[in-house]
Design an enzyme around this catalytic site. Structure first.
Site, PDB file in Angstrom:
ATOM      1  N   TYR A 111       0.809  -1.226   0.000  1.00 11.32           N
ATOM      2  CA  TYR A 111       0.000   0.000   0.000  1.00 11.32           C
ATOM      3  C   TYR A 111       0.841   1.274   0.000  1.00 11.32           C
ATOM      4  CZ  TYR A 111      -4.449  -2.372   0.207  1.00 11.32           C
ATOM      5  OH  TYR A 111      -5.534  -3.132  -0.122  1.00 11.32           O
ATOM      6  N   GLU A 197      -5.144 -30.266   8.296  1.00  9.58           N
ATOM      7  CA  GLU A 197      -5.110 -29.621   6.978  1.00  9.58           C
ATOM      8  C   GLU A 197      -6.131 -28.502   6.851  1.00  9.58           C
ATOM      9  OE1 GLU A 197      -6.260 -30.488   2.302  1.00  9.58           O
ATOM     10  OE2 GLU A 197      -6.138 -32.187   3.666  1.00  9.58           O
ATOM     11  N   ASP A 250      -6.680 -34.813   4.212  1.00  9.65           N
ATOM     12  CA  ASP A 250      -7.574 -35.602   3.364  1.00  9.65           C
ATOM     13  C   ASP A 250      -6.789 -36.708   2.666  1.00  9.65           C
ATOM     14  OD1 ASP A 250      -9.825 -34.074   3.921  1.00  9.65           O
ATOM     15  OD2 ASP A 250      -9.608 -32.786   2.165  1.00  9.65           O
TER      16      ASP A 250
END
Length: 369
Positions: A111, A197, A250
């Protein structure tokens, strides 16, 4: 004899600000010298995206080797002059931060001149490029990144500014510190750390009071692909507490890849492997073999896409897999069965199966690899 950049990082890990200022001054001196000779200045950056630049060491993970391919950022070339200017701008900001002993976030830097940088992503890449170029850990540049990770459990510590942090609350998590290097006075009775996860699974374990019911532990999530702060935090806990680090991901190629980032590191951050990797990470679940063993309903199994299969093939070729035959077998089983499953698929067996049956049994009877 081959040297590597990561090793050099550990040797200069305790750099003072003055040392980093000198390194920056040397870069600027090189630019001024080129201009004095009426030559167009160039900046040479190690290539952080090439596997050719990386070697695998079992005790550390993926390390950037020195003397391999580099990227040359020219000031007289239309395709790289903007990046050249962006790098100099970030160098200037870092120099001022170090001089005044102040800190800024990467967002602050963006910025400061949005027109020059164009995107936050450009700043993120440049800060890491500078860290790699100077061979210093990012925290020594006094540039911080906002953390996306969360942590909860049996853990208390002091932030660099003296703020006391207590992660004991059973239902709410604490954002991972944006200045992990400044954390001190870590106190914990945890028996293990569990990397989760996904945020949804992490929140479910918090809601079920997982840390208070089984044994004292610490839960941490990077909410998918982990940011550097989440990886630094896992490494700091491992270095400080010397307790097992487990991963719950997963049963799919992308979950496995995320676990590998915590354990072995990534190509793009291989230059700082010594501060980021945790080679002792153990795969607790969800294992592809668990799907058969637990008889997860077929309607919860998802066929592997072409993209999944390509990712799996790519993972099996990674240099670290040869040292993990048990992981290799699980991945080959996934390849053979051509299905994947999310951790949430265990809820089809029973709503609280994950926290009340699956994880406690795995942790009691050694169901990890």
């Amino acid at each position: 004899m081959e040297s590597n950049i990561s090793t050099q990082f550990t040797e200069i890990d305790k750099l003072q600000s003055q040392d980093v200022l000198t390194l920056i001054e040397n870069v600027i001196l090189g630019i001024v010298t080129s201009l004095a000779k009426d030559e167009a200045p160039v900046l040479v950056l190690p290539n952080r995206s090439s596997w050719a630049n990386v070697s695998f060491h079992s005790a550390v993970g993926l390390q950037m080797s020195q003397g391999n391919s580099v990227s040359t950022i020219r000031s007289d070339c239309s395709t790289s002059v903007t990046k050249f200017a962006q790098i100099l701008k970030v160098f200037s900001t870092i120099y001022k931060l170090l001089q005044s002993n102040a800190y800024a976030t990467k967002r602050d830097i963006y910025y400061n001149d949005t027109q020059l940088f164009g995107s936050q992503r450009a700043v993120d890449f440049i800060v890491d490029d500078i860290s790699c170029m100077l061979k210093v850990p990012r925290r020594t540049l006094h540039v911080l990144a906002t953390s996306k990770g969360l942590i909860s459990g049996d853990l208390r510590y002091l932030e660099q500014d003296g703020t006391r942090v207590d992660c004991h609350s059973s239902s709410t998590a604490i954002p991972v510190s944006s200045n992990v290097g400044g954390i001190r006075n870590i106190v914990s009775s945890a028996k293990f750390v569990l990397i989760v996860e996904k945020d949804a699974t992490f929140q479910r374990l918090l809601d079920d009071g997982f840390c208070t019911k089984l044994s004292p532990c610490i839960l941490i999530t990077g909410k998918g692909i982990p940011d550097v702060n989440s990886r630094l935090m896992v490494r700091k806990l491992w270095d400080t507490l010397h307790i097992p680090i487990f991963a719950l991901v997963d049963a799919d190629p992308y979950g496995i890849e995320i676990m590998c980032i915590y354990k072995y590191g990534s190509v793009s951050m291989s230059f700082e492997a010594h501060n980021l990797t945790v080679p002792s990470v153990l795969w607790l679940g969800l294992l592809p073999s668990d799907l058969q063993r637990l008889r997860v309903p077929e309607n919860m199994l998802i066929p592997l896409t072409q993209r999944d299969q390509s990712k799996l093939t790519s993972l099996l070729k990674r240099p670290y897999l040869t040292s993990q035959p048990a992981w290799q077998r699980e991945m080959e089983l996934m390849q053979e069965n051509k299905v994947k499953a999310e951790i949430q698929s265990l809820e089809s067996i029973a709503p609280d199966f994950l926290s009340h049956v699956y994880l406690p049994n795995k942790l009691r009877y050694g169901g990890w690899i």
